[in-house]
Design a protein around this motif. Structure first.
Motif, PDB file in Angstrom:
ATOM      1  N   ALA A   1     -37.302  90.404   4.352  1.00 49.14           N
ATOM      2  CA  ALA A   1     -36.240  89.402   4.267  1.00 49.14           C
ATOM      3  C   ALA A   1     -34.876  90.062   4.463  1.00 49.14           C
ATOM      4  O   ALA A   1     -34.534  91.014   3.783  1.00 49.14           O
ATOM      5  N   THR A   2     -34.114  89.575   5.404  1.00 52.43           N
ATOM      6  CA  THR A   2     -32.783  90.103   5.682  1.00 52.43           C
ATOM      7  C   THR A   2     -31.835  88.943   5.873  1.00 52.43           C
ATOM      8  O   THR A   2     -32.126  88.023   6.626  1.00 52.43           O
ATOM      9  N   PHE A   3     -30.711  88.997   5.186  1.00 56.08           N
ATOM     10  CA  PHE A   3     -29.699  87.973   5.375  1.00 56.08           C
ATOM     11  C   PHE A   3     -28.608  88.558   6.257  1.00 56.08           C
ATOM     12  O   PHE A   3     -28.061  89.629   5.968  1.00 56.08           O
ATOM     13  N   VAL A   4     -28.294  87.885   7.358  1.00 57.94           N
ATOM     14  CA  VAL A   4     -27.346  88.433   8.321  1.00 57.94           C
ATOM     15  C   VAL A   4     -26.227  87.426   8.570  1.00 57.94           C
ATOM     16  O   VAL A   4     -26.380  86.223   8.375  1.00 57.94           O
ATOM     17  N   GLY A   5     -25.099  87.956   9.020  1.00 60.94           N
ATOM     18  CA  GLY A   5     -23.976  87.110   9.372  1.00 60.94           C
ATOM     19  C   GLY A   5     -23.362  86.414   8.169  1.00 60.94           C
ATOM     20  O   GLY A   5     -23.609  86.764   7.020  1.00 60.94           O
ATOM     21  N   ARG A   6     -22.527  85.438   8.453  1.00 65.43           N
ATOM     22  CA  ARG A   6     -21.910  84.591   7.432  1.00 65.43           C
ATOM     23  C   ARG A   6     -21.025  85.367   6.469  1.00 65.43           C
ATOM     24  O   ARG A   6     -20.805  84.928   5.336  1.00 65.43           O
ATOM     25  N   VAL A   7     -20.513  86.515   6.882  1.00 60.88           N
ATOM     26  CA  VAL A   7     -19.641  87.298   6.010  1.00 60.88           C
ATOM     27  C   VAL A   7     -18.381  86.517   5.630  1.00 60.88           C
ATOM     28  O   VAL A   7     -18.008  86.475   4.448  1.00 60.88           O
ATOM     29  N   PRO A   8     -17.690  85.861   6.576  1.00 55.32           N
ATOM     30  CA  PRO A   8     -16.500  85.098   6.179  1.00 55.32           C
ATOM     31  C   PRO A   8     -16.829  83.961   5.217  1.00 55.32           C
ATOM     32  O   PRO A   8     -16.061  83.696   4.271  1.00 55.32           O
ATOM     33  N   GLU A   9     -17.954  83.286   5.454  1.00 54.82           N
ATOM     34  CA  GLU A   9     -18.314  82.159   4.586  1.00 54.82           C
ATOM     35  C   GLU A   9     -18.660  82.631   3.177  1.00 54.82           C
ATOM     36  O   GLU A   9     -18.267  82.000   2.182  1.00 54.82           O
ATOM     37  N   LEU A  10     -19.392  83.738   3.074  1.00 53.25           N
ATOM     38  CA  LEU A  10     -19.694  84.295   1.758  1.00 53.25           C
ATOM     39  C   LEU A  10     -18.415  84.705   1.038  1.00 53.25           C
ATOM     40  O   LEU A  10     -18.266  84.493  -0.170  1.00 53.25           O
ATOM     41  N   ALA A  11     -17.482  85.288   1.786  1.00 54.14           N
ATOM     42  CA  ALA A  11     -16.216  85.696   1.181  1.00 54.14           C
ATOM     43  C   ALA A  11     -15.436  84.484   0.660  1.00 54.14           C
ATOM     44  O   ALA A  11     -14.806  84.552  -0.411  1.00 54.14           O
ATOM     45  N   ARG A  12     -15.482  83.379   1.400  1.00 51.90           N
ATOM     46  CA  ARG A  12     -14.774  82.175   0.938  1.00 51.90           C
ATOM     47  C   ARG A  12     -15.409  81.625  -0.333  1.00 51.90           C
ATOM     48  O   ARG A  12     -14.711  81.207  -1.258  1.00 51.90           O
ATOM     49  N   LEU A  13     -16.754  81.625  -0.398  1.00 53.47           N
ATOM     50  CA  LEU A  13     -17.418  81.162  -1.612  1.00 53.47           C
ATOM     51  C   LEU A  13     -17.098  82.082  -2.791  1.00 53.47           C
ATOM     52  O   LEU A  13     -16.888  81.605  -3.918  1.00 53.47           O
ATOM     53  N   GLU A  14     -17.069  83.372  -2.547  1.00 48.38           N
ATOM     54  CA  GLU A  14     -16.725  84.309  -3.616  1.00 48.38           C
ATOM     55  C   GLU A  14     -15.310  84.041  -4.125  1.00 48.38           C
ATOM     56  O   GLU A  14     -15.050  84.077  -5.332  1.00 48.38           O
ATOM     57  N   GLY A  15     -14.393  83.779  -3.199  1.00 55.59           N
ATOM     58  CA  GLY A  15     -13.024  83.479  -3.602  1.00 55.59           C
ATOM     59  C   GLY A  15     -12.933  82.207  -4.433  1.00 55.59           C
ATOM     60  O   GLY A  15     -12.204  82.149  -5.430  1.00 55.59           O
ATOM     61  N   LEU A  16     -13.670  81.178  -4.028  1.00 51.06           N
ATOM     62  CA  LEU A  16     -13.678  79.931  -4.787  1.00 51.06           C
ATOM     63  C   LEU A  16     -14.262  80.134  -6.180  1.00 51.06           C
ATOM     64  O   LEU A  16     -13.783  79.544  -7.154  1.00 51.06           O
ATOM     65  N   LEU A  17     -15.305  80.960  -6.285  1.00 56.30           N
ATOM     66  CA  LEU A  17     -15.894  81.220  -7.596  1.00 56.30           C
ATOM     67  C   LEU A  17     -14.914  81.960  -8.498  1.00 56.30           C
ATOM     68  O   LEU A  17     -14.835  81.664  -9.706  1.00 56.30           O
ATOM     69  N   ARG A  18     -14.168  82.896  -7.951  1.00 55.17           N
ATOM     70  CA  ARG A  18     -13.181  83.609  -8.765  1.00 55.17           C
ATOM     71  C   ARG A  18     -12.125  82.642  -9.304  1.00 55.17           C
ATOM     72  O   ARG A  18     -11.741  82.716 -10.472  1.00 55.17           O
ATOM     73  N   VAL A  19     -11.667  81.751  -8.443  1.00 56.65           N
ATOM     74  CA  VAL A  19     -10.674  80.764  -8.883  1.00 56.65           C
ATOM     75  C   VAL A  19     -11.264  79.869  -9.963  1.00 56.65           C
ATOM     76  O   VAL A  19     -10.620  79.592 -10.992  1.00 56.65           O
ATOM     77  N   ALA A  20     -12.504  79.404  -9.739  1.00 57.63           N
ATOM     78  CA  ALA A  20     -13.146  78.531 -10.715  1.00 57.63           C
ATOM     79  C   ALA A  20     -13.359  79.247 -12.042  1.00 57.63           C
ATOM     80  O   ALA A  20     -13.185  78.655 -13.120  1.00 57.63           O
ATOM     81  N   THR A  21     -13.727  80.518 -11.993  1.00 54.44           N
ATOM     82  CA  THR A  21     -13.952  81.280 -13.216  1.00 54.44           C
ATOM     83  C   THR A  21     -12.673  81.442 -14.014  1.00 54.44           C
ATOM     84  O   THR A  21     -12.711  81.584 -15.245  1.00 54.44           O
ATOM     85  N   ASP A  22     -11.543  81.384 -13.355  1.00 56.42           N
ATOM     86  CA  ASP A  22     -10.247  81.453 -14.034  1.00 56.42           C
ATOM     87  C   ASP A  22      -9.831  80.117 -14.649  1.00 56.42           C
ATOM     88  O   ASP A  22      -8.744  80.021 -15.227  1.00 56.42           O
ATOM     89  N   GLY A  23     -10.670  79.103 -14.522  1.00 53.30           N
ATOM     90  CA  GLY A  23     -10.366  77.823 -15.141  1.00 53.30           C
ATOM     91  C   GLY A  23      -9.738  76.811 -14.212  1.00 53.30           C
ATOM     92  O   GLY A  23      -9.142  75.832 -14.670  1.00 53.30           O
ATOM     93  N   ARG A  24      -9.905  77.018 -12.899  1.00 51.82           N
ATOM     94  CA  ARG A  24      -9.409  76.045 -11.922  1.00 51.82           C
ATOM     95  C   ARG A  24     -10.597  75.575 -11.091  1.00 51.82           C
ATOM     96  O   ARG A  24     -10.993  76.252 -10.145  1.00 51.82           O
ATOM     97  N   PRO A  25     -11.214  74.439 -11.432  1.00 52.80           N
ATOM     98  CA  PRO A  25     -12.450  74.001 -10.769  1.00 52.80           C
ATOM     99  C   PRO A  25     -12.263  73.829  -9.277  1.00 52.80           C
ATOM    100  O   PRO A  25     -11.200  73.443  -8.797  1.00 52.80           O
ATOM    101  N   ARG A  26     -13.342  74.094  -8.540  1.00 57.63           N
ATOM    102  CA  ARG A  26     -13.296  74.028  -7.093  1.00 57.63           C
ATOM    103  C   ARG A  26     -14.548  73.340  -6.547  1.00 57.63           C
ATOM    104  O   ARG A  26     -15.603  73.328  -7.178  1.00 57.63           O
ATOM    105  N   LEU A  27     -14.389  72.776  -5.338  1.00 55.42           N
ATOM    106  CA  LEU A  27     -15.473  72.105  -4.623  1.00 55.42           C
ATOM    107  C   LEU A  27     -15.601  72.732  -3.245  1.00 55.42           C
ATOM    108  O   LEU A  27     -14.602  72.865  -2.529  1.00 55.42           O
ATOM    109  N   ALA A  28     -16.819  73.130  -2.871  1.00 50.57           N
ATOM    110  CA  ALA A  28     -17.097  73.654  -1.529  1.00 50.57           C
ATOM    111  C   ALA A  28     -18.090  72.725  -0.844  1.00 50.57           C
ATOM    112  O   ALA A  28     -19.127  72.393  -1.417  1.00 50.57           O
ATOM    113  N   ILE A  29     -17.781  72.311   0.379  1.00 54.03           N
ATOM    114  CA  ILE A  29     -18.668  71.474   1.181  1.00 54.03           C
ATOM    115  C   ILE A  29     -19.166  72.334   2.336  1.00 54.03           C
ATOM    116  O   ILE A  29     -18.399  72.689   3.235  1.00 54.03           O
ATOM    117  N   VAL A  30     -20.445  72.704   2.301  1.00 54.12           N
ATOM    118  CA  VAL A  30     -21.046  73.543   3.329  1.00 54.12           C
ATOM    119  C   VAL A  30     -21.735  72.620   4.329  1.00 54.12           C
ATOM    120  O   VAL A  30     -22.727  71.965   4.007  1.00 54.12           O
TER     121      VAL A  30
END
Length: 286
Positions: free
Chosen positions: A26-55
């Protein structure tokens, strides 16, 4: 044919991490920018600012795989994860299917004492959707439905999610909203618009764009959600040519010839699921 069952479980079976274990590693490839955006949204949400991502994206483009890779990177010491999925039944989705799945995953992941506190006084009413609540957090029998029962249900579900998101970071996944029924859309909309800003919540919705007609009400609903300040939309396109070689190598058990990779790219158009199918079938040469 697709397996039957409750949403996320069969989706993980159908959308393998990248290739099935019997075919390769099993290998996950590509989608580096999209993963980075989700990581950024999670960091913001963890700080107490809820976020919504539509994939969003067409069938087979890798929406579920992206979400699963994101969840997998946070399995240890990550946020609590609740998963649900809309189901296609007849001409419309199953009523409240994703919400029931979310609540069931909550019931199974929380100790009974904590579950009663999270559900609050409405756990008897919520047991109309999830009978397991009465087994794990006993309460008086639910009252019969009345004219205000739907809005009351919305308040109870949203309240439980909000309390959970205040106690610890929370990641909520709802897949296949293109199959959502009107009641589920209304409840999700109520929950998102009712967030007050201190919940540590990231809500991820996945949407198959080619499954929506021009006049589909879900298209309008998603467009309205996308305009909210807390929302970001991630539209997935085909894999880049450079990212196709790795899954093809996994499937074939070795380094493929450049000509074969080029033929697979031409036949599959960079769509991950089609790339696997064409590669497993010999590269589409016959």
């Amino acid at each position: 044919p697709r397996p039957t069952g409750p949403g996320p479980r069969w989706r993980r079976q159908y959308h393998r991490p990248t290739v099935g274990g019997e075919l390769g590693q099993a290998t996950f490839v590509g989608r580096v920018p999209e993963l980075a955006r989700l990581e950024g949204l999670l960091r913001v949400a963890t700080d107490g600012r809820p976020r919504l991502a539509i994939v969003a994206g067409e069938a087979g483009v890798g929406k579920t795989r992206l979400v699963e890779a994101f969840i997998g990177s946070h399995r240890v010491d990550g946020p609590r994860v609740l998963e649900g999925a809309c189901l296609q039944l007849g001409s419309s989705g199953a009523p409240y299917a994703p919400v029931v799945a979310l609540l069931r995953s909550l019931a199974r992941s929380v100790e009974p004492g904590a579950l009663a506190a999270i559900l609050g006084p409405g756990r008897a009413a919520l047991s109309r959707l999830v009978p397991e609540f009465l087994e794990r957090a006993p309460a008086s029998a639910p009252e019969p439905p009345d004219a205000t029962s739907q809005i009351r249900l919305f308040e109870l579900v949203a309240g439980a999610i909000e309390r959970l998101a205040r106690s610890a970071p929370l990641l909520v996944i709802v897949e296949d909203v293109h199959w959502s029924d009107a009641s589920s859309r209304e409840l999700l909309d109520f929950m998102v618009r009712g967030l007050r800003g201190d919940e540590r919540l990231l809500l991820i919705l996945t949407l198959r764009t080619d499954a929506l007609g021009a006049d589909d009400p879900t298209r309008t609903w998603v467009a309205e959600l996308s305009r909210l300040p807390l929302a970001q939309r991630l539209d997935l396109g085909p894999l880049a040519p450079a990212d196709v070689e790795a899954p093809v190598s996994d499937l074939l058990g070795g380094q493929p010839e450049p000509e074969l990779v080029e033929r697979i790219i031409e036949r599959a158009g960079g769509e991950p699921l089609s790339t696997e199918g064409v590669a497993a079938g010999g590269g589409g040469g016959g």
